[in-house]
Design an enzyme around this catalytic site. Structure first.
Site, PDB file in Angstrom:
ATOM      1  NE  ARG A   5      -1.273   2.821   2.486  1.00 29.73           N
ATOM      2  CZ  ARG A   5      -0.804   4.037   2.748  1.00 29.73           C
ATOM      3  NH1 ARG A   5      -0.839   4.980   1.813  1.00 29.73           N
ATOM      4  NH2 ARG A   5      -0.262   4.316   3.910  1.00 29.73           N
ATOM      5  CG  ASP A   6       3.463   4.251   2.942  1.00 33.34           C
ATOM      6  OD1 ASP A   6       3.142   5.226   2.247  1.00 33.34           O
ATOM      7  OD2 ASP A   6       4.275   4.332   3.884  1.00 33.34           O
ATOM      8  CG  HIS A  54       5.812   4.591   8.951  1.00 38.51           C
ATOM      9  ND1 HIS A  54       4.898   3.754   8.349  1.00 38.51           N
ATOM     10  CD2 HIS A  54       6.270   5.384   7.956  1.00 38.51           C
ATOM     11  CE1 HIS A  54       4.810   4.033   7.063  1.00 38.51           C
ATOM     12  NE2 HIS A  54       5.635   5.025   6.793  1.00 38.51           N
ATOM     13  CG  HIS A 102       9.816   7.541   4.909  1.00 36.99           C
ATOM     14  ND1 HIS A 102       9.203   8.113   3.828  1.00 36.99           N
ATOM     15  CD2 HIS A 102       8.895   6.712   5.458  1.00 36.99           C
ATOM     16  CE1 HIS A 102       7.957   7.668   3.730  1.00 36.99           C
ATOM     17  NE2 HIS A 102       7.740   6.832   4.712  1.00 36.99           N
ATOM     18  CB  CYS A 149      11.403  10.293  -0.660  1.00 33.36           C
ATOM     19  SG  CYS A 149      10.964  11.727   0.324  1.00 33.36           S
ATOM     20  CG  ASN A 165       7.716   3.295   3.265  1.00 32.41           C
ATOM     21  OD1 ASN A 165       7.340   3.708   4.357  1.00 32.41           O
ATOM     22  ND2 ASN A 165       6.964   3.346   2.173  1.00 32.41           N
TER      23      ASN A 165
END
Lengths: 303, 303
Positions: free
Chosen positions: A13-14, A208, A210, A241, A250
């Protein structure tokens, strides 16, 4: 017995939402099957948002209809992003057992990303969380920009905590703290978590991070020291990003799992199989996995 | 006043020595000039080893003859690797003010890398350190494989300390602890440093981490917590991993400087100018810099 750390795989998803190239339903399902086979138990699989705004997430209902359901009895969980009631209804119809709402700790980011103030977004999320809970479905809350905002710069830990507390108050069972721009360093991560842990238990928080600036693994390590045992990551570093085109987004699941396994934590994930899943989706995207561990494992490595 | 951290830039030597493509003297000198202009004060510039064995280091005397000397008055230091007395003589003739010897904490690595046992290598280094000190030149000691060996696997912290103590005893002013295969995690780094700091002051130790498995920045952060204030790094991540062809090697200087600056330490280095130096040498090598920070800074980044 090794202590358990939970990995929430957000690649489908992300990750894929932020890839320029749309991926078809069959390939998404094949990725999810590979992740499940690798031992991943928590997968953010879809987003019920208008495909007009996010074409990469078209077909989310079909994805949810096709993911391997037999594994749910063995503790595999699929979740989906549901920005509003309409999205929630679609997610419920598709058989989601967990949904997620996505808020921000930065006012400017909230306005630019979801076109409303933080307060307005939380009001909208409340209707989602109430309806989800009425349907017996758990809700995860995201807070973005926890270590900096692309528009405002620094973000105060107290502001992150304020949003997190409201998400808890409306019933979110887990709150994922997102360093959306990847600018956080371990000391900033520690200050943020110190503030949050004064009011929230570590078991309720997820990190979470990055890897845009190369800091994500260090931030996971700092968070482990602070007691966090849940981390979001994206196989092959899917996603890039959105605030620095061409840069990493991520943190790669492979790199987080390597860190955890070598620090003696149990993840239940087979690293080689995870690397294979990352290679599969990277080939579909026509690029190499954004993971040092994947790169090292696939090299002519004598070690 | 911000606390100072010393960066030892090893790209021109440790980095370029491990690049397949040899770089000519003029380009090496141009790289060193750019590093000095960026504010880098400690540069490992050359290696006085037979070009028969290490063709990448041919022309080291010419490099040393051409580096900007005016900056030495402003605290810029150039060092060179000198594996034996012959190398030391060449280094002294070339005007080196610091030399380095390169030992290992792993018996198998020592035999395969420099074709002798650890004890034999230390005996050879003793003649180098004695002659160097007689000439008024400082000696740095490297210990490789401190967090694992490509042939033996795990390496005990006590074994690293044993080699480090012998290097100190023969007069090395600084001992650089090298995670040659990049497999170390922050907890292993902490255990290693705990052992070393029982017998050696933090001011005498440098952390030299490879990013092959994505752990280097986390290991620098763990080392900072343990009191280390000197780190080796390689601009643009020059070098790759000789034990995992195609994978990353030395941690990128850009990533370490970003971490340090954002944690409030003073390095004296201008990050943008350092990124430019990394771009310059990467273009000469025909590839992109191996640095997340370089990638992020050069992206269409709104943050």
């Amino acid at each position: 017995m090794a202590e358990r750390v939970k990995i929430v795989e957000v690649g489908p998803r992300d990750g894929l939402q932020n890839e320029k190239q749309p991926i078809d339903v069959a390939t998404k399902v094949a990725l999810i099957e590979r992740l499940v086979a690798a031992g991943v138990t928590h997968i953010e699989a879809a987003s019920f948002v208008s495909p007009k705004w996010v074409p990469q997430m078209a077909g989310s209902a079909q994805v949810m209809a096709a993911v391997p359901r037999a594994h749910q009895a063995k503790g595999v969980h699929y979740s989906a992003l549901t920005p509003n009631l309409q999205g929630l209804e679609a997610a419920l119809a598709a058989g989601c057992e967990e949904v997620a709402v996505f808020g921000a700790a930065s006012e400017s980011f909230s306005r630019k990303n979801i076109n409303c103030s933080i307060a307005e977004s939380l009001e909208r999320f409340r209707s989602v969380t109430e309806a989800a809970q009425a349907a017996g479905v758990r809700v995860r809350g995201y807070v973005s920009c926890v270590l900096g905002c692309p528009y405002e710069g620094a973000v105060a830990p107290a502001q992150v905590l304020r949003v997190a507390l409201q998400l808890r108050e409306m019933g979110c069972h887990e709150i994922s703290l997102g360093d959306t721009i990847g600018r956080g360093t371990p000391d900033a991560t520690r200050r943020l978590l110190e503030a949050c842990l004064r009011e929230l238990p570590a078991t309720m928080l997820a990190g979470h991070y990055h890897d845009t600036w190369g800091m994500a693994v260090a931030n996971v390590a700092a968070s482990l020291e602070m007691g966090l045992r849940t981390f979001d990551s994206s196989v092959a570093g899917l996603g890039g990003c959105p605030y620095a085109a061409g840069a990493s987004g991520n943190v790669a699941s492979e790199d987080v799992v390597y860190l955890l396994q070598n620090m003696g934590y149990e993840t239940g994930i087979d690293l080689d199989a995870l690397v294979d899943a990352g290679l599969f989706i990277s080939q579909a995207l026509g690029r190499a996995p954004q993971s040092r561990v994947s790169q090292a494992l696939r090299s002519a490595c004598v070690s």
